[in-house]
Design a protein around this motif. Structure first.
Motif, short mmCIF file in Angstrom:
data_model
loop_
_atom_site.label_atom_id
_atom_site.label_comp_id
_atom_site.label_asym_id
_atom_site.label_seq_id
_atom_site.Cartn_x
_atom_site.Cartn_y
_atom_site.Cartn_z
N PRO A 4 -53.48 -75.27 -0.33
CA PRO A 4 -52.62 -74.60 0.65
C PRO A 4 -51.37 -74.03 -0.02
O PRO A 4 -50.80 -74.65 -0.93
N VAL A 5 -50.99 -72.86 0.41
CA VAL A 5 -49.86 -72.17 -0.20
C VAL A 5 -48.62 -72.33 0.66
O VAL A 5 -48.69 -72.58 1.84
N TYR A 15 -43.57 -64.95 0.93
CA TYR A 15 -43.70 -65.50 -0.43
C TYR A 15 -44.77 -66.59 -0.42
O TYR A 15 -44.76 -67.47 0.43
N ARG A 16 -45.71 -66.52 -1.36
CA ARG A 16 -46.75 -67.53 -1.45
C ARG A 16 -46.94 -67.95 -2.91
O ARG A 16 -46.85 -67.12 -3.82
N VAL A 17 -47.24 -69.21 -3.10
CA VAL A 17 -47.71 -69.69 -4.41
C VAL A 17 -49.22 -69.75 -4.32
O VAL A 17 -49.78 -70.48 -3.52
N VAL A 18 -49.91 -68.94 -5.13
CA VAL A 18 -51.36 -68.86 -5.02
C VAL A 18 -52.09 -69.65 -6.10
O VAL A 18 -53.30 -69.81 -6.04
N PRO A 54 -38.56 -70.31 -2.24
CA PRO A 54 -37.17 -69.98 -1.92
C PRO A 54 -36.85 -70.30 -0.45
O PRO A 54 -37.71 -70.17 0.42
N SER A 55 -35.65 -70.72 -0.22
CA SER A 55 -35.23 -71.03 1.16
C SER A 55 -35.09 -69.76 1.98
O SER A 55 -35.14 -69.80 3.22
N ALA A 56 -34.91 -68.63 1.33
CA ALA A 56 -34.79 -67.35 2.02
C ALA A 56 -35.29 -66.26 1.09
O ALA A 56 -35.12 -66.33 -0.13
N ILE A 57 -35.94 -65.28 1.68
CA ILE A 57 -36.36 -64.09 0.94
C ILE A 57 -36.12 -62.91 1.85
O ILE A 57 -36.46 -62.94 3.03
N VAL A 97 -46.03 -61.87 -3.19
CA VAL A 97 -45.16 -61.52 -2.07
C VAL A 97 -45.81 -60.37 -1.32
O VAL A 97 -46.17 -59.35 -1.92
N THR A 98 -45.97 -60.55 -0.01
CA THR A 98 -46.48 -59.49 0.85
C THR A 98 -45.30 -58.83 1.57
O THR A 98 -44.46 -59.52 2.16
#
Length: 464
Positions: A352-353, A370-373, A456-459, A384-385
Protein backbone atom coordinates in the motif's frame (compact mmCIF):
# COMPACT_ATOMS: atom_id res chain seq x y z
CA UNK A 1 3.68 -30.03 -20.88
CA UNK A 2 2.23 -28.13 -23.84
CA UNK A 3 4.40 -25.60 -25.60
CA UNK A 4 2.28 -22.48 -24.96
CA UNK A 5 1.34 -23.58 -21.45
CA UNK A 6 5.00 -24.22 -20.68
CA UNK A 7 5.93 -20.80 -21.99
CA UNK A 8 3.20 -19.23 -19.88
CA UNK A 9 4.56 -20.91 -16.78
CA UNK A 10 8.09 -19.76 -17.61
CA UNK A 11 6.85 -16.17 -17.99
CA UNK A 12 4.97 -16.36 -14.69
CA UNK A 13 7.93 -17.89 -12.90
CA UNK A 14 10.36 -15.31 -14.25
CA UNK A 15 8.17 -12.37 -13.32
CA UNK A 16 7.43 -13.85 -9.91
CA UNK A 17 11.16 -13.98 -9.27
CA UNK A 18 11.40 -10.34 -10.34
CA UNK A 19 8.77 -9.38 -7.77
CA UNK A 20 10.64 -11.18 -5.01
CA UNK A 21 13.78 -9.29 -6.01
CA UNK A 22 12.01 -5.94 -5.99
CA UNK A 23 10.23 -6.46 -2.69
CA UNK A 24 13.05 -8.12 -0.76
CA UNK A 25 14.03 -6.36 2.43
CA UNK A 26 17.67 -5.43 2.51
CA UNK A 27 17.98 -5.25 -1.27
CA UNK A 28 21.40 -3.92 -2.24
CA UNK A 29 21.28 -0.76 -4.36
CA UNK A 30 24.43 0.91 -5.61
CA UNK A 31 22.89 4.37 -5.93
CA UNK A 32 19.41 5.89 -6.14
CA UNK A 33 19.75 6.35 -9.92
CA UNK A 34 20.15 2.59 -10.44
CA UNK A 35 17.34 1.50 -8.13
CA UNK A 36 14.68 -0.86 -9.45
CA UNK A 37 11.12 0.54 -9.74
CA UNK A 38 8.26 -1.06 -7.88
CA UNK A 39 6.67 -4.24 -9.29
CA UNK A 40 4.30 -4.02 -12.24
CA UNK A 41 0.76 -5.40 -12.31
CA UNK A 42 2.03 -8.26 -14.44
CA UNK A 43 4.73 -9.11 -11.93
CA UNK A 44 2.34 -8.93 -8.99
CA UNK A 45 -0.15 -11.19 -10.76
CA UNK A 46 2.59 -13.63 -11.72
CA UNK A 47 3.63 -13.90 -8.09
CA UNK A 48 0.12 -15.25 -7.49
CA UNK A 49 0.32 -17.66 -10.43
CA UNK A 50 -1.84 -15.52 -12.71
CA UNK A 51 -1.52 -12.98 -15.47
CA UNK A 52 -2.69 -9.38 -15.68
CA UNK A 53 -2.88 -8.17 -19.24
CA UNK A 54 -4.30 -5.70 -21.72
CA UNK A 55 -5.95 -5.84 -25.09
CA UNK A 56 -4.39 -3.71 -27.79
CA UNK A 57 -4.90 -2.76 -31.41
CA UNK A 58 -2.59 -2.04 -34.33
CA UNK A 59 -2.88 1.78 -34.59
CA UNK A 60 -1.53 2.22 -31.06
CA UNK A 61 1.69 0.31 -31.78
CA UNK A 62 3.18 3.51 -33.24
CA UNK A 63 2.47 5.53 -30.06
CA UNK A 64 5.70 5.46 -28.05
CA UNK A 65 4.27 6.54 -24.64
CA UNK A 66 1.51 3.96 -25.08
CA UNK A 67 3.81 1.09 -26.02
CA UNK A 68 6.18 1.98 -23.18
CA UNK A 69 3.37 1.12 -20.74
CA UNK A 70 1.96 -1.78 -22.75
CA UNK A 71 5.32 -3.48 -23.04
CA UNK A 72 6.32 -3.10 -19.39
CA UNK A 73 3.24 -3.15 -17.15
CA UNK A 74 1.51 -6.32 -18.35
CA UNK A 75 2.49 -9.97 -18.80
CA UNK A 76 -0.28 -10.82 -21.25
CA UNK A 77 -1.75 -9.29 -24.42
CA UNK A 78 -5.00 -9.91 -26.28
CA UNK A 79 -5.22 -9.05 -29.98
CA UNK A 80 -8.21 -6.72 -29.80
CA UNK A 81 -9.40 -6.81 -33.41
CA UNK A 82 -7.10 -8.13 -36.06
CA UNK A 83 -7.48 -11.87 -35.39
CA UNK A 84 -11.20 -11.55 -36.14
CA UNK A 85 -12.65 -13.02 -39.32
CA UNK A 86 -12.96 -9.76 -41.28
CA UNK A 87 -9.19 -9.27 -40.98
CA UNK A 88 -7.89 -12.82 -41.23
CA UNK A 89 -10.09 -14.09 -44.09
CA UNK A 90 -11.48 -11.02 -45.87
CA UNK A 91 -12.18 -13.08 -49.01
CA UNK A 92 -13.14 -16.73 -49.04
CA UNK A 93 -10.01 -18.86 -48.81
CA UNK A 94 -7.69 -15.82 -48.79
CA UNK A 95 -5.97 -15.35 -45.44
CA UNK A 96 -4.11 -12.28 -44.18
CA UNK A 97 -2.26 -12.33 -40.85
CA UNK A 98 -0.04 -9.28 -41.27
CA UNK A 99 -1.75 -7.01 -38.73
CA UNK A 100 -2.31 -9.64 -36.05
CA UNK A 101 1.26 -10.87 -36.53
CA UNK A 102 2.52 -7.40 -35.57
CA UNK A 103 0.80 -7.57 -32.18
CA UNK A 104 1.92 -11.15 -31.54
CA UNK A 105 5.48 -10.15 -32.42
CA UNK A 106 5.28 -7.22 -29.98
CA UNK A 107 4.13 -9.57 -27.22
CA UNK A 108 6.88 -12.06 -27.96
CA UNK A 109 9.50 -9.29 -27.93
CA UNK A 110 8.29 -8.28 -24.44
CA UNK A 111 7.96 -11.85 -23.10
CA UNK A 112 4.17 -11.59 -22.86
CA UNK A 113 1.72 -14.43 -23.39
CA UNK A 114 -1.05 -13.98 -25.97
CA UNK A 115 -4.78 -14.72 -25.87
CA UNK A 116 -6.24 -15.35 -29.32
CA UNK A 117 -9.50 -13.48 -30.00
CA UNK A 118 -11.71 -14.69 -31.67
CA UNK A 119 -12.31 -17.56 -34.14
CA UNK A 120 -16.12 -17.58 -34.51
CA UNK A 121 -18.29 -14.53 -33.83
CA UNK A 122 -21.46 -13.19 -35.39
CA UNK A 123 -19.95 -9.69 -35.60
CA UNK A 124 -17.06 -8.30 -37.66
CA UNK A 125 -17.66 -10.89 -40.35
CA UNK A 126 -16.85 -10.15 -43.99
CA UNK A 127 -20.03 -9.98 -46.06
CA UNK A 128 -19.24 -13.11 -48.03
CA UNK A 129 -19.74 -15.35 -44.97
CA UNK A 130 -23.44 -14.50 -44.83
CA UNK A 131 -23.81 -15.54 -48.46
CA UNK A 132 -22.34 -19.05 -47.99
CA UNK A 133 -25.02 -21.71 -48.63
CA UNK A 134 -26.21 -23.53 -45.53
CA UNK A 135 -24.78 -26.82 -46.72
CA UNK A 136 -21.29 -25.32 -47.05
CA UNK A 137 -20.99 -23.12 -43.96
CA UNK A 138 -19.83 -25.83 -41.54
CA UNK A 139 -16.96 -26.67 -43.87
CA UNK A 140 -16.13 -22.99 -44.30
CA UNK A 141 -16.08 -22.50 -40.52
CA UNK A 142 -13.85 -25.53 -40.01
CA UNK A 143 -11.48 -24.33 -42.72
CA UNK A 144 -11.28 -20.87 -41.19
CA UNK A 145 -10.48 -22.26 -37.73
CA UNK A 146 -7.92 -24.70 -39.14
CA UNK A 147 -6.08 -21.91 -40.94
CA UNK A 148 -6.17 -19.21 -38.26
CA UNK A 149 -5.55 -21.43 -35.24
CA UNK A 150 -3.00 -23.36 -37.25
CA UNK A 151 -1.13 -20.19 -38.19
CA UNK A 152 -0.83 -19.21 -34.51
CA UNK A 153 -0.14 -22.71 -33.22
CA UNK A 154 2.36 -22.44 -30.38
CA UNK A 155 2.03 -18.65 -30.24
CA UNK A 156 -1.17 -18.27 -28.20
CA UNK A 157 -2.02 -19.79 -24.82
CA UNK A 158 -5.81 -19.38 -25.11
CA UNK A 159 -8.30 -19.10 -27.96
CA UNK A 160 -11.70 -17.49 -27.60
CA UNK A 161 -13.13 -20.12 -29.93
CA UNK A 162 -16.73 -18.91 -29.95
CA UNK A 163 -17.80 -15.45 -28.82
CA UNK A 164 -21.21 -14.19 -27.66
CA UNK A 165 -23.50 -17.01 -28.81
CA UNK A 166 -26.28 -16.37 -26.24
CA UNK A 167 -28.97 -13.72 -25.84
CA UNK A 168 -29.69 -12.13 -22.47
CA UNK A 169 -32.52 -14.58 -21.74
CA UNK A 170 -30.23 -17.57 -22.33
CA UNK A 171 -31.55 -18.49 -25.78
CA UNK A 172 -29.20 -18.96 -28.71
CA UNK A 173 -28.35 -15.84 -30.69
CA UNK A 174 -29.69 -16.24 -34.22
CA UNK A 175 -26.36 -15.68 -35.94
CA UNK A 176 -25.61 -16.94 -39.43
CA UNK A 177 -23.89 -19.94 -37.82
CA UNK A 178 -26.88 -20.75 -35.62
CA UNK A 179 -29.34 -20.38 -38.47
CA UNK A 180 -27.44 -22.35 -41.11
CA UNK A 181 -25.59 -24.96 -39.02
CA UNK A 182 -27.75 -25.19 -35.90
CA UNK A 183 -27.00 -25.83 -32.23
CA UNK A 184 -24.05 -28.07 -33.06
CA UNK A 185 -21.89 -25.28 -34.50
CA UNK A 186 -20.31 -24.36 -31.13
CA UNK A 187 -19.21 -27.92 -30.39
CA UNK A 188 -17.94 -28.30 -33.96
CA UNK A 189 -15.91 -25.09 -33.61
CA UNK A 190 -14.23 -26.41 -30.46
CA UNK A 191 -13.41 -29.73 -32.13
CA UNK A 192 -11.86 -27.91 -35.10
CA UNK A 193 -9.81 -25.65 -32.80
CA UNK A 194 -8.46 -28.62 -30.87
CA UNK A 195 -7.42 -30.30 -34.10
CA UNK A 196 -5.70 -27.13 -35.30
CA UNK A 197 -3.80 -26.44 -32.05
CA UNK A 198 -3.90 -29.30 -29.53
CA UNK A 199 -1.95 -27.29 -26.93
CA UNK A 200 -3.92 -24.04 -26.77
CA UNK A 201 -6.58 -23.74 -24.07
CA UNK A 202 -10.00 -23.37 -25.69
CA UNK A 203 -12.48 -20.84 -24.25
CA UNK A 204 -16.08 -19.81 -24.72
CA UNK A 205 -16.33 -16.01 -24.18
CA UNK A 206 -19.36 -13.78 -23.49
CA UNK A 207 -20.58 -10.57 -21.82
CA UNK A 208 -23.14 -9.95 -19.05
CA UNK A 209 -22.26 -13.36 -17.62
CA UNK A 210 -20.14 -12.17 -14.69
CA UNK A 211 -22.85 -12.91 -12.13
CA UNK A 212 -25.44 -15.67 -11.85
CA UNK A 213 -28.29 -14.91 -14.26
CA UNK A 214 -30.24 -16.47 -17.14
CA UNK A 215 -27.43 -15.92 -19.63
CA UNK A 216 -24.67 -17.31 -17.43
CA UNK A 217 -26.96 -20.23 -16.53
CA UNK A 218 -27.26 -21.09 -20.23
CA UNK A 219 -23.49 -20.86 -20.61
CA UNK A 220 -23.03 -23.03 -17.51
CA UNK A 221 -25.39 -25.69 -18.84
CA UNK A 222 -23.59 -25.71 -22.20
CA UNK A 223 -20.19 -26.14 -20.56
CA UNK A 224 -21.53 -28.88 -18.30
CA UNK A 225 -22.96 -30.70 -21.32
CA UNK A 226 -19.71 -30.31 -23.26
CA UNK A 227 -17.71 -31.78 -20.39
CA UNK A 228 -20.11 -34.73 -20.18
CA UNK A 229 -19.87 -35.32 -23.95
CA UNK A 230 -16.11 -34.93 -24.13
CA UNK A 231 -16.26 -31.77 -26.24
CA UNK A 232 -12.83 -30.10 -25.84
CA UNK A 233 -13.51 -26.98 -23.79
CA UNK A 234 -10.89 -25.75 -21.30
CA UNK A 235 -12.20 -22.43 -20.05
CA UNK A 236 -14.79 -19.69 -20.03
CA UNK A 237 -14.18 -15.99 -20.48
CA UNK A 238 -16.23 -13.49 -18.51
CA UNK A 239 -15.81 -10.27 -20.46
CA UNK A 240 -16.71 -7.94 -17.55
CA UNK A 241 -17.72 -4.78 -19.39
CA UNK A 242 -19.16 -3.40 -16.16
CA UNK A 243 -20.92 -0.26 -14.92
CA UNK A 244 -19.77 1.90 -12.02
CA UNK A 245 -21.32 0.76 -8.74
CA UNK A 246 -23.13 -2.18 -10.37
CA UNK A 247 -20.74 -5.08 -9.88
CA UNK A 248 -22.85 -8.26 -9.52
CA UNK A 249 -22.78 -9.61 -5.98
CA UNK A 250 -22.44 -13.17 -7.30
CA UNK A 251 -19.20 -12.78 -9.30
CA UNK A 252 -17.15 -15.01 -7.02
CA UNK A 253 -19.93 -17.59 -6.76
CA UNK A 254 -20.25 -17.64 -10.55
CA UNK A 255 -16.51 -18.07 -11.10
CA UNK A 256 -16.47 -20.90 -8.57
CA UNK A 257 -19.33 -22.83 -10.16
CA UNK A 258 -17.58 -22.85 -13.54
CA UNK A 259 -14.34 -23.91 -11.88
CA UNK A 260 -16.23 -26.74 -10.22
CA UNK A 261 -17.12 -28.05 -13.71
CA UNK A 262 -13.40 -28.53 -14.32
CA UNK A 263 -12.69 -25.52 -16.54
CA UNK A 264 -10.54 -22.45 -16.05
CA UNK A 265 -12.04 -18.98 -15.83
CA UNK A 266 -10.58 -15.73 -17.14
CA UNK A 267 -11.75 -12.13 -16.82
CA UNK A 268 -11.17 -11.31 -20.47
CA UNK A 269 -12.27 -7.75 -21.30
CA UNK A 270 -12.50 -5.80 -18.05
CA UNK A 271 -13.53 -2.16 -17.97
CA UNK A 272 -15.84 -0.27 -15.60
CA UNK A 273 -17.53 2.71 -17.21
CA UNK A 274 -18.98 5.83 -15.62
CA UNK A 275 -20.92 8.91 -16.65
CA UNK A 276 -18.31 11.49 -17.56
CA UNK A 277 -16.70 13.71 -16.47
CA UNK A 278 -14.78 11.95 -13.71
CA UNK A 279 -14.70 13.26 -10.18
CA UNK A 280 -13.18 12.10 -6.92
CA UNK A 281 -16.33 10.25 -5.82
CA UNK A 282 -16.59 8.33 -9.07
CA UNK A 283 -12.89 7.53 -8.99
CA UNK A 284 -13.24 6.12 -5.49
CA UNK A 285 -16.19 3.95 -6.49
CA UNK A 286 -14.39 2.73 -9.59
CA UNK A 287 -11.35 1.81 -7.51
CA UNK A 288 -13.56 -0.19 -5.14
CA UNK A 289 -15.22 -1.93 -8.09
CA UNK A 290 -11.91 -2.91 -9.68
CA UNK A 291 -10.71 -4.21 -6.33
CA UNK A 292 -13.86 -6.32 -5.96
CA UNK A 293 -13.38 -7.94 -9.37
CA UNK A 294 -9.71 -8.72 -8.74
CA UNK A 295 -10.47 -10.13 -5.31
CA UNK A 296 -13.21 -12.37 -6.75
CA UNK A 297 -10.76 -13.81 -9.25
CA UNK A 298 -8.02 -14.30 -6.68
CA UNK A 299 -10.45 -16.16 -4.42
CA UNK A 300 -10.85 -19.00 -6.94
CA UNK A 301 -7.76 -21.01 -7.86
CA UNK A 302 -8.93 -21.72 -11.40
CA UNK A 303 -9.42 -18.03 -12.19
CA UNK A 304 -6.21 -17.79 -14.19
CA UNK A 305 -5.96 -14.13 -15.11
CA UNK A 306 -7.46 -10.75 -15.85
CA UNK A 307 -7.28 -8.66 -19.02
CA UNK A 308 -8.37 -5.03 -19.23
CA UNK A 309 -9.89 -4.06 -22.56
CA UNK A 310 -7.02 -1.72 -23.33
CA UNK A 311 -5.57 0.18 -20.39
CA UNK A 312 -5.86 3.92 -21.18
CA UNK A 313 -9.08 5.94 -21.25
CA UNK A 314 -7.83 7.58 -24.43
CA UNK A 315 -8.00 4.23 -26.23
CA UNK A 316 -11.25 2.84 -24.85
CA UNK A 317 -14.16 1.69 -27.03
CA UNK A 318 -16.72 2.90 -24.48
CA UNK A 319 -17.29 6.57 -25.52
CA UNK A 320 -18.00 5.61 -29.14
CA UNK A 321 -20.65 3.08 -28.12
CA UNK A 322 -22.09 4.65 -24.94
CA UNK A 323 -22.34 8.44 -25.48
CA UNK A 324 -21.67 10.39 -22.30
CA UNK A 325 -19.88 7.47 -20.67
CA UNK A 326 -16.22 6.50 -20.44
CA UNK A 327 -13.21 6.84 -18.11
CA UNK A 328 -13.51 3.06 -17.75
CA UNK A 329 -9.87 2.00 -17.45
CA UNK A 330 -6.94 2.10 -15.03
CA UNK A 331 -4.85 4.77 -16.79
CA UNK A 332 -6.21 8.12 -17.92
CA UNK A 333 -5.81 9.51 -21.42
CA UNK A 334 -2.37 10.91 -20.51
CA UNK A 335 -1.18 7.49 -19.24
CA UNK A 336 -1.36 8.60 -15.62
CA UNK A 337 -2.29 5.87 -13.14
CA UNK A 338 -5.80 6.35 -11.77
CA UNK A 339 -7.07 5.32 -8.33
CA UNK A 340 -8.40 2.18 -10.03
CA UNK A 341 -4.82 1.23 -10.96
CA UNK A 342 -3.74 1.47 -7.34
CA UNK A 343 -6.74 -0.58 -6.21
CA UNK A 344 -5.68 -3.36 -8.60
CA UNK A 345 -2.06 -2.96 -7.50
CA UNK A 346 -2.91 -3.40 -3.84
CA UNK A 347 -5.42 -6.22 -4.47
CA UNK A 348 -2.65 -8.12 -6.27
CA UNK A 349 -0.43 -7.75 -3.23
CA UNK A 350 1.47 -4.56 -3.94
CA UNK A 351 2.62 -2.62 -0.88
CA UNK A 352 0.00 0.00 0.00
CA UNK A 353 1.20 3.46 -0.90
CA UNK A 354 1.08 6.63 1.14
CA UNK A 355 -0.91 9.48 -0.34
CA UNK A 356 -1.03 13.14 0.61
CA UNK A 357 -3.16 15.53 -1.43
CA UNK A 358 -3.45 19.29 -1.09
CA UNK A 359 -5.55 21.33 -3.49
CA UNK A 360 -4.67 24.89 -4.18
CA UNK A 361 -8.18 26.26 -3.94
CA UNK A 362 -10.32 27.97 -6.56
CA UNK A 363 -7.52 30.21 -7.82
CA UNK A 364 -4.80 27.59 -8.29
CA UNK A 365 -6.85 25.15 -10.32
CA UNK A 366 -4.75 22.06 -9.64
CA UNK A 367 -4.05 19.40 -7.03
CA UNK A 368 -1.08 17.11 -6.44
CA UNK A 369 -1.09 13.56 -5.04
CA UNK A 370 2.15 12.05 -3.70
CA UNK A 371 2.68 8.28 -3.60
CA UNK A 372 5.54 5.97 -2.71
CA UNK A 373 5.33 3.20 -5.29
CA UNK A 374 8.39 1.21 -4.27
CA UNK A 375 10.87 1.23 -1.39
CA UNK A 376 14.09 -0.58 -0.44
CA UNK A 377 16.85 -0.05 2.11
CA UNK A 378 17.88 3.59 1.77
CA UNK A 379 15.94 4.31 -1.43
CA UNK A 380 12.49 4.69 -2.89
CA UNK A 381 10.54 5.54 -6.03
CA UNK A 382 7.92 8.24 -5.78
CA UNK A 383 5.17 9.40 -8.11
CA UNK A 384 3.13 12.59 -8.10
CA UNK A 385 -0.15 12.90 -9.99
CA UNK A 386 -1.17 16.42 -11.02
CA UNK A 387 -4.86 17.06 -11.68
CA UNK A 388 -6.51 20.14 -13.14
CA UNK A 389 -9.26 20.88 -10.62
CA UNK A 390 -10.56 23.95 -12.41
CA UNK A 391 -13.26 24.28 -15.03
CA UNK A 392 -10.95 25.47 -17.82
CA UNK A 393 -7.73 24.13 -19.28
CA UNK A 394 -4.31 25.02 -17.88
CA UNK A 395 -1.02 25.42 -19.75
CA UNK A 396 1.46 24.81 -16.94
CA UNK A 397 1.81 23.67 -13.34
CA UNK A 398 4.28 23.76 -10.47
CA UNK A 399 4.39 21.33 -7.54
CA UNK A 400 6.24 22.01 -4.28
CA UNK A 401 6.92 20.03 -1.13
CA UNK A 402 9.49 19.76 1.64
CA UNK A 403 11.74 16.74 2.01
CA UNK A 404 11.98 15.28 5.47
CA UNK A 405 15.30 15.24 7.31
CA UNK A 406 17.52 12.64 5.69
CA UNK A 407 15.60 12.53 2.41
CA UNK A 408 17.30 13.47 -0.86
CA UNK A 409 15.90 13.84 -4.38
CA UNK A 410 17.55 11.90 -7.23
CA UNK A 411 16.47 11.46 -10.84
CA UNK A 412 13.17 13.03 -11.92
CA UNK A 413 11.23 12.23 -15.10
CA UNK A 414 8.25 13.91 -16.78
CA UNK A 415 9.07 17.14 -14.91
CA UNK A 416 11.80 19.73 -14.39
CA UNK A 417 13.05 19.75 -10.78
CA UNK A 418 15.07 22.08 -8.62
CA UNK A 419 15.86 22.00 -4.91
CA UNK A 420 16.80 24.63 -2.36
CA UNK A 421 17.86 22.90 0.81
CA UNK A 422 15.00 20.53 1.55
CA UNK A 423 12.48 22.45 -0.59
CA UNK A 424 11.57 20.74 -3.87
CA UNK A 425 10.03 22.46 -6.87
CA UNK A 426 8.95 20.49 -9.94
CA UNK A 427 7.57 22.24 -13.01
CA UNK A 428 5.94 20.59 -15.98
CA UNK A 429 8.04 19.29 -18.85
CA UNK A 430 7.53 20.80 -22.29
CA UNK A 431 5.00 18.14 -23.27
CA UNK A 432 2.74 17.68 -20.22
CA UNK A 433 1.86 21.16 -18.97
CA UNK A 434 -1.43 21.46 -20.86
CA UNK A 435 -4.29 19.76 -19.02
CA UNK A 436 -7.98 19.96 -19.81
CA UNK A 437 -10.47 20.31 -16.98
CA UNK A 438 -10.11 17.23 -14.74
CA UNK A 439 -7.14 16.09 -16.82
CA UNK A 440 -4.16 14.47 -15.12
CA UNK A 441 -0.51 13.78 -15.68
CA UNK A 442 2.24 12.25 -13.55
CA UNK A 443 5.91 12.70 -12.88
CA UNK A 444 8.17 10.29 -11.08
CA UNK A 445 11.42 10.40 -9.15
CA UNK A 446 13.99 8.34 -7.31
CA UNK A 447 14.85 9.39 -3.79
CA UNK A 448 17.07 8.27 -0.95
CA UNK A 449 16.51 8.45 2.78
CA UNK A 450 18.13 7.80 6.13
CA UNK A 451 15.94 6.67 9.02
CA UNK A 452 12.24 6.86 8.21
CA UNK A 453 10.73 7.81 4.86
CA UNK A 454 7.62 9.86 5.64
CA UNK A 455 5.34 11.35 3.01
CA UNK A 456 5.29 15.15 3.04
CA UNK A 457 2.76 16.69 5.41
CA UNK A 458 1.72 19.05 2.61
CA UNK A 459 2.19 19.21 -1.14
CA UNK A 460 0.99 22.17 -3.18
CA UNK A 461 0.16 22.68 -6.83
CA UNK A 462 -0.14 26.03 -8.62
CA UNK A 463 -0.94 26.75 -12.24
CA UNK A 464 0.94 28.88 -14.73
Amino acid sequence: MSAPAGRARRVLAATAAAVVGVLAVGMAVAAPSTAEPGPTLGQLAAAKGRYFGSATDNPTLTNAPYTAVLGSEFNQITVGNTQKWQYTEPSRGQFDYRQADQIVAFAQAHDQIVRGHTLVWHNQLPGWVNDVPAGELLGVMRNHIANVAGHYKGKVVHWDVVNEAFEEDGTRRQSVFQQKIGDSYIAEAFKAARAADPNAKLYYNDYNVEGVNAKSDAMYNMVKSFKQQGIPIDGVGLQAHLILGQIPSTVRQNIQRFADLGVDVAITELDIRMRTPRDATKDAQQAADYRAVVNACLAVTRCVGITVWDFSDGHSWIPSVFPGEGAALIYDENFAKKPSYWAVYEALGGTPVTTTTTTGGNTSGCAATYRVVGQWNGGFQGEVTVRNTGTAGITGWTVRWTLAEGQRLGNVWNGVASTTGQEVTVRNAGYNGTLNANGTTTFGFIGSFAGSNPAPSAITCTTA
